[in-house]
Design a protein around this motif. Sequence first.
Motif, short mmCIF file in Angstrom:
data_model
loop_
_atom_site.label_atom_id
_atom_site.label_comp_id
_atom_site.label_asym_id
_atom_site.label_seq_id
_atom_site.Cartn_x
_atom_site.Cartn_y
_atom_site.Cartn_z
N UNK A 1 0.54 -1.62 -0.04
CA UNK A 1 0.27 0.20 -0.02
C UNK A 1 1.05 1.16 -0.18
N UNK A 2 0.52 2.34 -0.90
CA UNK A 2 1.41 3.60 -0.60
C UNK A 2 1.98 4.20 0.44
N UNK A 3 0.13 3.93 1.70
CA UNK A 3 0.13 4.68 2.47
C UNK A 3 1.51 3.89 3.36
N UNK A 4 1.92 2.72 3.18
CA UNK A 4 2.73 2.13 4.22
C UNK A 4 4.28 2.54 4.82
N UNK A 5 4.71 3.78 3.68
CA UNK A 5 5.40 4.97 4.03
C UNK A 5 5.48 5.49 4.73
N UNK A 6 4.82 6.32 4.64
CA UNK A 6 4.07 7.50 5.55
C UNK A 6 3.78 6.53 6.83
N UNK A 7 3.35 5.85 7.05
CA UNK A 7 2.55 5.18 8.77
C UNK A 7 4.61 4.44 8.94
N UNK A 8 5.27 3.83 8.28
CA UNK A 8 6.71 3.70 8.55
C UNK A 8 6.94 5.08 9.33
N UNK A 9 7.38 5.83 8.13
CA UNK A 9 7.81 7.42 9.20
C UNK A 9 7.36 7.58 10.38
#
Length: 191
Positions: free
Chosen positions: A140-148
């Motif tokens: 999911x594209x939001x995974x990067x944001x969630x990890x950040x």
Amino acid sequence: MDLEDSSGTPFSYAHFCRRSRHHPGTRYLARGINSNAGCGNEIECELLLWRRDSGEADVPYASYVWRRGSVPIWWGVDIKNTVGEAEIWVKQDDSYEHTARYFRRLRRQYTEKMNAPTAAAEDNKFSVTCVNLLRCAPGRSELKLSEGFQKGVRSANKMIPNMDLRVLNFDWHANTKALGEKGTIKGLWMS
């Protein structure tokens, strides 16, 4: 509509929302955190409950405050040519100092509302629970944001003494798909 508590006592409520002035703008233009440590699209919500006709000089009330807004790290979106297609980017060399400033400001703001001296407030533990409703599944594209976001909160916890920051990950979309709306709401409250 008449509202009553479990004992049959009537009560009233009011719901207020206040938009932050620290990073205003539309959802598509105000994302992430800015150089003033303001989160894009942030709104503070407050729910007030009080008993009607209590007969007391001071009206007994309860207040619950929460905030919603953009993830407080440096991030953004690059819009692609195709409608609905966008790529989320997270600043790779972010020191998360602005994230820590954001949470320091929250502590100062809410301890002042409680009439606590700022110096004393910094000596006391201050807890914040962030509910992350982003999609967290791999791919999911939001995974990067969630990890950040997770990295930002861990870094801010290290930078701010007596601060207890927590993130509750709750993938709203996946839960709604699997459990339906009622099951998702129950699951969130049980978390």
